[in-house]
Design an enzyme around this catalytic site. Sequence first.
Site, PDB file in Angstrom:
ATOM      1  N   PHE A  90       0.827  -1.206   0.000  1.00 26.21           N
ATOM      2  CA  PHE A  90       0.000   0.000   0.000  1.00 26.21           C
ATOM      3  C   PHE A  90       0.865   1.262   0.000  1.00 26.21           C
ATOM      4  O   PHE A  90       1.870   1.339   0.706  1.00 26.21           O
ATOM      5  CB  PHE A  90      -0.902  -0.012   1.234  1.00 26.21           C
ATOM      6  N   ASN A 185      -3.677   2.378  10.081  1.00 29.07           N
ATOM      7  CA  ASN A 185      -4.400   2.844   8.895  1.00 29.07           C
ATOM      8  C   ASN A 185      -4.898   1.583   8.214  1.00 29.07           C
ATOM      9  O   ASN A 185      -4.235   1.032   7.334  1.00 29.07           O
ATOM     10  CB  ASN A 185      -3.487   3.638   7.963  1.00 29.07           C
ATOM     11  N   PRO A 186      -6.060   1.090   8.637  1.00 33.32           N
ATOM     12  CA  PRO A 186      -6.527  -0.226   8.181  1.00 33.32           C
ATOM     13  C   PRO A 186      -7.281  -0.142   6.860  1.00 33.32           C
ATOM     14  O   PRO A 186      -7.577   0.955   6.364  1.00 33.32           O
ATOM     15  CB  PRO A 186      -7.488  -0.624   9.304  1.00 33.32           C
TER      16      PRO A 186
END
Length: 272
Positions: A90, A185-186
Amino acid sequence: MKLRDLYTKIKDILKEASESSGSEALSILSKVTGRSREGLLMDFEEEVSEAQCQLAVSLARKRASGYPLQYITEKCYFYGLELYVCEGVFIPRMETEVLVDLSLQVIEEKNIELVADVGTGTGCIAIAIALNSQCEVFATDISEKALQVAKKNAEKYQVQIGLLKGPYLEPLLHFLDRVQLIVSNPPYVSSLAQLPADVQKEPSEALFAGEDGLDFYRNFFSVPSLLRGKTIIMEMSPEQESGLRELLQNLGKLSFFKDQFNRTRFFKLEME
């Protein structure tokens, strides 16, 4: 071909795909030539090899097709850090820098000694906290590739971070009683969301969390007794505030915070 002409060519390729075609063209040229952006501007009249021209044009076309620039350059920027990133991991966002600020405030206010970053990705949050506090920091992820990237970034900045593989609280269970602050920060994007082409190239497990985007939070907070007395700071989507209030309202003191663009983007839960 001169650098100037190659720059113009790849800028033209990018202009339909990017609002920052000039800046992105420089980033691609920097990747291909190994020169800094400043160095490129100083040497615009120099000749470039045919191989470099072909590679630059190929990368520009890849970017124009919707492939993330950060994966092409293998660089991303976060909290003043230049971090390595690659496909399958990510890409950090500017908004998440506020999560670091909130975390550092809590660390100072509560004299936090041990922090865990759940779903660390590039390691950006964990590294920023480690560099700006005296805390012991652990970071988890379900992705082996992400942990390898986080390790590389931590080594670059010479910070000691414990890297652990596994979902949710699982990697932390054997020392969870010592963890005082958990940050994350899922994944919180609805599985029904229509995302831009470049975002679709990022790992789905780091983005999607069920139809309403709340599945991660449901699972994470499913055993509240494990989190008793801890502070949790997480990122969220602005439209999830009401759903999160309903989910978390009986677990402790809940506060919401805005990002740089005045959108509700984070919550802090002080568990009872």
